[in-house]
Write a protein that holds these residues in place. Structure first.
Motif, PDB file in Angstrom:
ATOM      1  N   THR A  64       2.128  -1.063  -9.114  1.00  0.00           N
ATOM      2  CA  THR A  64       1.284  -0.916  -8.202  1.00  0.00           C
ATOM      3  C   THR A  64       2.834  -1.692  -7.149  1.00  0.00           C
ATOM      4  O   THR A  64       2.655  -2.820  -7.569  1.00  0.00           O
ATOM      5  CB  THR A  64       0.294  -1.158  -8.015  1.00  0.00           C
ATOM      6  N   ALA A  65       2.242  -1.142  -5.537  1.00  0.00           N
ATOM      7  CA  ALA A  65       2.546  -1.459  -5.025  1.00  0.00           C
ATOM      8  C   ALA A  65       2.461  -1.100  -3.742  1.00  0.00           C
ATOM      9  O   ALA A  65       1.446   0.907  -2.798  1.00  0.00           O
ATOM     10  CB  ALA A  65       4.841  -1.088  -4.341  1.00  0.00           C
ATOM     11  N   PRO A  66       2.155  -1.374  -2.086  1.00  0.00           N
ATOM     12  CA  PRO A  66       1.824  -0.193  -0.780  1.00  0.00           C
ATOM     13  C   PRO A  66       2.979   0.868  -0.157  1.00  0.00           C
ATOM     14  O   PRO A  66       1.650   2.299  -0.374  1.00  0.00           O
ATOM     15  CB  PRO A  66       1.759  -1.153   0.404  1.00  0.00           C
ATOM     16  N   ASP A  67       3.906   1.509  -0.892  1.00  0.00           N
ATOM     17  CA  ASP A  67       4.665   2.297  -1.163  1.00  0.00           C
ATOM     18  C   ASP A  67       5.423   2.621  -1.783  1.00  0.00           C
ATOM     19  O   ASP A  67       5.847   1.775  -2.372  1.00  0.00           O
ATOM     20  CB  ASP A  67       5.564   3.037   0.392  1.00  0.00           C
ATOM     21  N   GLU A  95       0.262  -5.111   2.043  1.00  0.00           N
ATOM     22  CA  GLU A  95       1.359  -6.165   1.903  1.00  0.00           C
ATOM     23  C   GLU A  95       0.537  -7.358   1.607  1.00  0.00           C
ATOM     24  O   GLU A  95       1.456  -8.430   0.708  1.00  0.00           O
ATOM     25  CB  GLU A  95       1.949  -5.681   2.938  1.00  0.00           C
ATOM     26  N   THR A  96      -0.383  -7.579   2.866  1.00  0.00           N
ATOM     27  CA  THR A  96      -1.189  -8.279   2.477  1.00  0.00           C
ATOM     28  C   THR A  96      -1.539  -9.628   1.294  1.00  0.00           C
ATOM     29  O   THR A  96      -1.032 -10.299   1.167  1.00  0.00           O
ATOM     30  CB  THR A  96      -2.278  -8.626   2.892  1.00  0.00           C
ATOM     31  N   ALA A  97      -1.963  -7.890  -0.144  1.00  0.00           N
ATOM     32  CA  ALA A  97      -1.838  -8.940  -1.152  1.00  0.00           C
ATOM     33  C   ALA A  97      -0.730  -9.059  -1.898  1.00  0.00           C
ATOM     34  O   ALA A  97      -0.955 -10.443  -2.655  1.00  0.00           O
ATOM     35  CB  ALA A  97      -2.980  -7.388  -1.990  1.00  0.00           C
ATOM     36  N   THR A  98       0.380  -8.175  -1.180  1.00  0.00           N
ATOM     37  CA  THR A  98       1.303  -8.868  -2.186  1.00  0.00           C
ATOM     38  C   THR A  98       2.083 -10.601  -1.863  1.00  0.00           C
ATOM     39  O   THR A  98       2.206 -11.061  -3.019  1.00  0.00           O
ATOM     40  CB  THR A  98       2.815  -7.910  -1.345  1.00  0.00           C
ATOM     41  N   ARG A  99       2.057 -10.579  -0.578  1.00  0.00           N
ATOM     42  CA  ARG A  99       2.007 -11.765   0.697  1.00  0.00           C
ATOM     43  C   ARG A  99       1.415 -13.142  -0.472  1.00  0.00           C
ATOM     44  O   ARG A  99       1.536 -13.655  -1.291  1.00  0.00           O
ATOM     45  CB  ARG A  99       2.266 -12.457   1.483  1.00  0.00           C
TER      46      ARG A  99
END
Length: 331
Positions: A109-112, A322-326
């Protein structure tokens, strides 16, 4: 009620429809003839013991973010190595070893879409192996909140998401629910503080997102293997496009089938468009469900294969922002 019965009721009665009110655990306790503090303590112990992942929500794929099911063909002597490489990717929230030539399966999963493609490209580069990506085409049932006790029951047929319901700020809220609510008396107030929003607004938005099917479930998210449901079988079916809707609808209505969806094929590599999942306590139980599926008129004579899961490497909530990915990379 006895503590073990309270555990079962918490696990079985609240996999969906978490009370959306300021003190949800008090509302659960009232229904269970227990106390708020006891319910919270039991949920904490169940989480710490690995029997539940969180109290929160599951997010519908490809709504607030991007996702795919993917697989690799991993040589036996590299399974642990490649599984570790896959698990190092922040966007991988599920990964399993399955009985097939395509043996390492993952949900990314990813933001986009661009970030998702980058995630899969990094896995390919690190492993030196092709990543087979099979995006979702259509969902027939993606709930997975099936009863843990009693006879097997059919799951409700899925209804499409209402993307018009998505509002600014909802992605951050969905990410927080994917990570889990605080196990304290007023979890929505704690979530509202973190998001710098109002408690009543947060509760209202969760209700709206659930009604729009952007959240597929709000409740206790269990770990099935830890609860005795150790057989996880993915069955894939090869059939033409004009038969998929009828077959998927029939499969989704079969007791014991816990997920059902259509995915994109890769001609000459993966020609199996229809997927269903069977969660069971034993292989014999899983095979009995599969026998009933084979007997469905809509699937008569259809080529299929069954991929049992033999190891679970990772299971966690989805990455949406993106915040969660970081945060995941920094962890």
């Amino acid at each position: 009620m006895p503590k073990d019965e309270l555990d079962l009721r918490l696990l079985d009665d609240f996999q969906r429809d978490l009370p959306l009110e300021p003190r949800p655990f008090a509302a659960m306790a009232e229904r269970l003839d227990s106390g708020e503090a006891e319910v919270i303590a039991r949920l904490r112990r169940l989480r710490d013991a690995g029997r539940i992942t969180r109290v929160g929500a599951t997010c519908r794929p490809n709504t607030a973010g991007a996702s795919t099911l993917a697989a690799l063909q991993v040589p036996t002597d590299r399974i642990d190595e490649v599984a570790a490489l896959v698990g190092a990717e922040p966007g991988v929230n599920h990964s399993y070893l399955r009985e097939d030539d395509w043996n390492l399966w993952l949900v990314a999963t990813a933001p986009d879409a661009a970030a998702l493609a980058d995630c899969l490209a990094r896995i390919e580069a690190a492993s030196g192996l092709r990543v087979l990506s099979l995006p979702l085409v259509r969902a027939f049932n993606i709930d997975l909140g099936f009863p843990l006790e009693g006879p097997r029951r059919c799951m409700a047929l899925d209804r499409p998401a209402d993307m018009a319901a998505l509002r600014p700020g909802d992605r951050a809220l969905m990410q927080a629910l994917s990570e889990g609510l605080a196990l304290e008396p007023r979890p929505f107030a704690a979530l509202a503080r973190d998001l710098r929003r109002d408690e009543a607004e947060v509760i209202a938005r969760i209700a709206a997102l659930a009604e729009a099917r952007l959240l597929t479930r709000v409740g206790v998210i269990v770990r099935h293997r830890a609860l005795g449901w150790r057989e996880n079988a993915m069955v894939v079916w090869r059939l033409p496009e004009d038969r998929i809707e009828a077959a998927g609808t029939a499969l989704a209505g079969l007791p014991g089938v816990t997920l059902c969806y259509q995915r994109r094929i890769v001609p000459g590599v993966w020609d199996w468009p229809l997927f269903c999942m069977i969660h069971a306590r034993s292989r014999d139980e899983a095979m009995a469900v599969l026998d009933r599926a084979r007997d469905l008129p809509e699937l008569a004579g259809t080529a299929h294969k069954i991929l049992f899961s033999t190891r679970c490497f990772r299971q966690r909530g989805a990455i949406i922002t993106e915040t969660a990915t970081r945060k995941e990379k920094a962890a």
